[in-house]
Design an enzyme around this catalytic site. Sequence first.
Site, mmCIF file in Angstrom:
data_model
loop_
_atom_site.group_PDB
_atom_site.id
_atom_site.type_symbol
_atom_site.label_atom_id
_atom_site.label_comp_id
_atom_site.label_asym_id
_atom_site.label_seq_id
_atom_site.Cartn_x
_atom_site.Cartn_y
_atom_site.Cartn_z
ATOM 1 N N ARG A 251 1.674 -13.264 6.073
ATOM 2 C CA ARG A 251 1.240 -11.919 6.728
ATOM 3 C C ARG A 251 -0.500 -12.227 7.216
ATOM 4 O O ARG A 251 -0.567 -12.523 6.501
ATOM 5 C CB ARG A 251 0.716 -10.316 5.581
ATOM 6 C CG ARG A 251 1.687 -9.760 5.598
ATOM 7 C CD ARG A 251 1.802 -8.466 4.693
ATOM 8 N NE ARG A 251 0.954 -8.141 4.073
ATOM 9 C CZ ARG A 251 0.990 -6.972 3.027
ATOM 10 N NH1 ARG A 251 1.824 -7.095 2.484
ATOM 11 N NH2 ARG A 251 -0.290 -6.531 2.762
ATOM 12 N N LYS B 9 2.881 -5.702 -6.680
ATOM 13 C CA LYS B 9 3.653 -3.389 -6.958
ATOM 14 C C LYS B 9 4.662 -3.725 -6.226
ATOM 15 O O LYS B 9 5.580 -2.956 -6.732
ATOM 16 C CB LYS B 9 2.269 -2.450 -6.547
ATOM 17 C CG LYS B 9 1.112 -2.824 -7.242
ATOM 18 C CD LYS B 9 -0.165 -1.340 -6.919
ATOM 19 C CE LYS B 9 -0.493 -2.033 -5.502
ATOM 20 N NZ LYS B 9 -1.150 -2.870 -5.370
ATOM 21 N N ARG C 165 -10.443 -7.667 0.961
ATOM 22 C CA ARG C 165 -8.682 -6.629 0.117
ATOM 23 C C ARG C 165 -9.703 -6.156 -1.240
ATOM 24 O O ARG C 165 -9.702 -5.214 -2.296
ATOM 25 C CB ARG C 165 -7.422 -6.551 0.556
ATOM 26 C CG ARG C 165 -7.365 -6.963 2.003
ATOM 27 C CD ARG C 165 -5.900 -7.587 2.391
ATOM 28 N NE ARG C 165 -5.104 -7.315 1.622
ATOM 29 C CZ ARG C 165 -4.050 -7.887 1.566
ATOM 30 N NH1 ARG C 165 -3.728 -8.953 2.095
ATOM 31 N NH2 ARG C 165 -2.702 -8.216 0.797
HETATM 32 P P1 ADP Z 1 -1.860 -5.116 -0.821
HETATM 33 O O1 ADP Z 1 -1.538 -3.851 -2.007
HETATM 34 O O2 ADP Z 1 -1.003 -6.296 -0.510
HETATM 35 O O3 ADP Z 1 -2.912 -4.728 0.508
HETATM 36 P P2 ADP Z 1 0.237 -3.502 1.215
HETATM 37 O O4 ADP Z 1 1.258 -3.138 1.691
HETATM 38 O O5 ADP Z 1 -0.073 -1.804 -0.343
HETATM 39 O O6 ADP Z 1 -0.466 -4.247 0.684
HETATM 40 O O7 ADP Z 1 -1.536 -2.195 2.089
HETATM 41 C C1 ADP Z 1 -1.774 -3.051 3.475
HETATM 42 C C2 ADP Z 1 -2.932 -2.252 4.249
HETATM 43 O O8 ADP Z 1 -2.522 -1.055 4.795
HETATM 44 C C3 ADP Z 1 -4.034 -2.394 3.158
HETATM 45 O O9 ADP Z 1 -5.075 -3.527 3.212
HETATM 46 C C4 ADP Z 1 -4.762 -1.366 4.186
HETATM 47 O O10 ADP Z 1 -5.469 -1.282 5.191
HETATM 48 C C5 ADP Z 1 -3.365 -0.235 4.730
HETATM 49 N N1 ADP Z 1 -3.219 0.710 3.556
HETATM 50 C C6 ADP Z 1 -2.051 0.593 3.079
HETATM 51 N N2 ADP Z 1 -2.006 1.886 1.945
HETATM 52 C C7 ADP Z 1 -2.617 2.317 2.275
HETATM 53 C C8 ADP Z 1 -3.641 3.850 1.525
HETATM 54 N N3 ADP Z 1 -3.522 4.855 1.026
HETATM 55 N N4 ADP Z 1 -5.175 3.801 1.797
HETATM 56 C C9 ADP Z 1 -5.559 3.462 3.380
HETATM 57 N N5 ADP Z 1 -5.001 2.182 3.716
HETATM 58 C C10 ADP Z 1 -3.843 1.781 3.262
#
Ligand code: ADP
Length: 221
Positions: free
Chosen positions: A160, A13, A171
């Site tokens: 990461r 994404k 996750r």
């Molecule tokens: P990925 O989609 O690979 O998990 P992201 O960068 O989108 O990577 O998210 C990393 C982490 O950031 C998530 O596992 C969560 O802990 C936090 N996070 C990101 N966006 C949200 C959200 N909308 N609500 C709650 N936690 C979030």
Amino acid sequence: MRLMLLGAPGVGKGSQAVLLAKALSVPHISTGDIFRCHIVNNTELGKEAQKYMDKGMLVPDELTVSIVASRLKQDDCQDGFILDGFPRTINQAVFLDKVLDELKMQLDMIINIVLDDRSIINRLSGRRICAKCGAVYHIEDKAPANEGICDLCKGELIQREDDNEETIVRRLKVYHEMTKPLIDNYKGRVKMVDVESNKSFEVTTQKVFSAVGLKSAKVEA
Ligand code: ADP
Ligand code: ZN
């Protein structure tokens, strides 16, 4: 264009959103990136968010929704945006409905990127990121010319914190329980296009671009 990208962690994404944002000249709003930026800058929000992120859990909605609300109210979002990683819970989606209502905005389209869990685990556990410029590599599928070193800026490649197998599995579980229900939440009221991301990154980019009516995914690096 006002877009939302849905999909499990590891489907690509974020990287697709970066290309699309560039091609459409709209801001890319990634809550994950915003939290990571706070962590790097050692803010209070960053310290709090990190506790959850490192464990592969969602950051609580109270901390998340206000960030998005203030971001969407900024001038550069008036002509469109790409939401990436938000919303991730039904509660966040309800909140987003309210904010968009207030701003008299509507989503034009949701792109739902689809990939099976096995491939996701493989992608995330092999992912490496340049500590300096953020470029993304994979130890098998997109290896750098010199191991551990970024092709673009010679920065150090790191893993990461949340890309270890145990956290990846957590996750994914969180995705299936909390985020996947958003597909049904939006079906029928916002146009949704499913894009399979089981081929190369470039093939997925082509599909994403054609979903939004862009012909070619050729964007200068
Ligand atoms: P990925 O989609 O690979 O998990 P992201 O960068 O989108 O990577 O998210 C990393 C982490 O950031 C998530 O596992 C969560 O802990 C936090 N996070 C990101 N966006 C949200 C959200 N909308 N609500 C709650 N936690 C979030
Ligand atoms: Zn780099």
